[in-house]
Design a protein around this motif. Structure first.
Motif, short mmCIF file in Angstrom:
data_model
loop_
_atom_site.label_atom_id
_atom_site.label_comp_id
_atom_site.label_asym_id
_atom_site.label_seq_id
_atom_site.Cartn_x
_atom_site.Cartn_y
_atom_site.Cartn_z
N SER A 173 0.82 -1.22 0.00
CA SER A 173 0.00 0.00 0.00
C SER A 173 0.85 1.26 0.00
O SER A 173 0.50 2.25 -0.65
CB SER A 173 -0.99 0.00 1.16
OG SER A 173 -0.32 0.04 2.40
N GLU A 174 2.00 1.24 0.68
CA GLU A 174 2.89 2.42 0.67
C GLU A 174 3.49 2.62 -0.72
O GLU A 174 3.56 3.74 -1.21
CB GLU A 174 3.99 2.27 1.72
CG GLU A 174 3.49 2.48 3.14
CD GLU A 174 2.82 3.83 3.35
OE1 GLU A 174 3.38 4.86 2.94
OE2 GLU A 174 1.71 3.85 3.92
N ALA A 175 3.96 1.55 -1.34
CA ALA A 175 4.53 1.65 -2.69
C ALA A 175 3.45 2.11 -3.67
O ALA A 175 3.71 2.96 -4.54
CB ALA A 175 5.12 0.31 -3.12
N TYR A 176 2.24 1.58 -3.54
CA TYR A 176 1.15 1.96 -4.42
C TYR A 176 0.81 3.45 -4.27
O TYR A 176 0.58 4.14 -5.26
CB TYR A 176 -0.08 1.09 -4.15
CG TYR A 176 -1.27 1.47 -5.00
CD1 TYR A 176 -1.26 1.23 -6.37
CD2 TYR A 176 -2.40 2.04 -4.43
CE1 TYR A 176 -2.35 1.57 -7.16
CE2 TYR A 176 -3.49 2.38 -5.21
CZ TYR A 176 -3.46 2.14 -6.57
OH TYR A 176 -4.54 2.49 -7.34
N LYS A 177 0.81 3.95 -3.02
CA LYS A 177 0.54 5.38 -2.79
C LYS A 177 1.56 6.25 -3.52
O LYS A 177 1.20 7.25 -4.13
CB LYS A 177 0.59 5.71 -1.29
CG LYS A 177 -0.63 5.32 -0.51
CD LYS A 177 -0.45 5.74 0.95
CE LYS A 177 -1.35 4.98 1.87
NZ LYS A 177 -1.06 5.25 3.28
N VAL A 178 2.83 5.85 -3.43
CA VAL A 178 3.88 6.62 -4.10
C VAL A 178 3.67 6.57 -5.62
O VAL A 178 3.74 7.60 -6.30
CB VAL A 178 5.29 6.10 -3.73
CG1 VAL A 178 6.37 6.76 -4.58
CG2 VAL A 178 5.57 6.32 -2.25
N ALA A 179 3.38 5.39 -6.15
CA ALA A 179 3.17 5.24 -7.59
C ALA A 179 1.97 6.07 -8.06
O ALA A 179 2.03 6.76 -9.08
CB ALA A 179 2.97 3.77 -7.94
N LYS A 180 0.89 6.01 -7.29
CA LYS A 180 -0.33 6.72 -7.66
C LYS A 180 -0.12 8.24 -7.71
O LYS A 180 -0.68 8.93 -8.57
CB LYS A 180 -1.42 6.37 -6.65
CG LYS A 180 -2.81 6.42 -7.21
CD LYS A 180 -3.76 5.80 -6.21
CE LYS A 180 -5.04 6.58 -6.22
NZ LYS A 180 -5.99 6.15 -5.25
#
Length: 159
Positions: free
Chosen positions: A40-47
């Protein structure tokens, strides 16, 4: 009397030393468990990068090429430094089959495993976030303009 006192002091020192060592190892393993990267942290950064323009050789934060985006996302969102190019990322991380792909895995494209030219981050439901000529976007992994070559797992994300 001096011998008994010396034995007592040595025993206390040994017990305290053992307690300190045990405490240190326990806190290290607890810290590792607490800091295991989450998808979820990596996805937040990507988003947050969606809509930013493509730039050949760019690693962010204002523009990205494909491997620059994955390198940036994994560093900021998972604390993992990836290799710089799509080919190098493909070469260095554990391969996973498409049927076993998980969110956060990298998906690779190109002519063959020896000529990787593109990479994106898998986000589930057959989709990825990648940077290409239209900038950072969400698109299907199996889009007709990409030749899917394989997937790799650079990080085992916490469940």
């Amino acid at each position: 009397m001096k011998v008994k006192a010396l034995k007592f002091i040595l025993t206390v020192a040994a017990v305290l030393g053992l307690a300190l060592v045990t405490s240190h190892f326990h806190s290290d393993s607890s810290a590792q468990a607490a800091t295991k990267p989450s998808y979820s942290e990596a996805y937040k950064v990507a988003k947050k990068q969606l809509g930013k323009p493509y730039g050949w050789g760019s690693t962010g934060p204002s523009r990205f090429d494909c491997s620059g985006l994955t390198k940036y996302v994994f560093k900021k969102g998972a604390g993992k430094t990836l290799h710089r190019t799509a080919q190098s990322q493909y070469n260095h991380y554990k391969k996973v089959s498409y049927k076993n792909i998980k969110k956060g895995d990298l998906v690779f494209f190109g002519g063959s495993k020896h000529s990787i030219s593109h990479v994106g981050m898998y986000i589930g439901n057959g989709k990825m976030i990648d940077s290409q000529n239209r900038g950072v976007i969400v698109e299907r992994v199996k889009a007709p303009w990409w030749n899917y070559v394989g997937s790799a797992r650079p990080v085992n994300f916490a469940s």
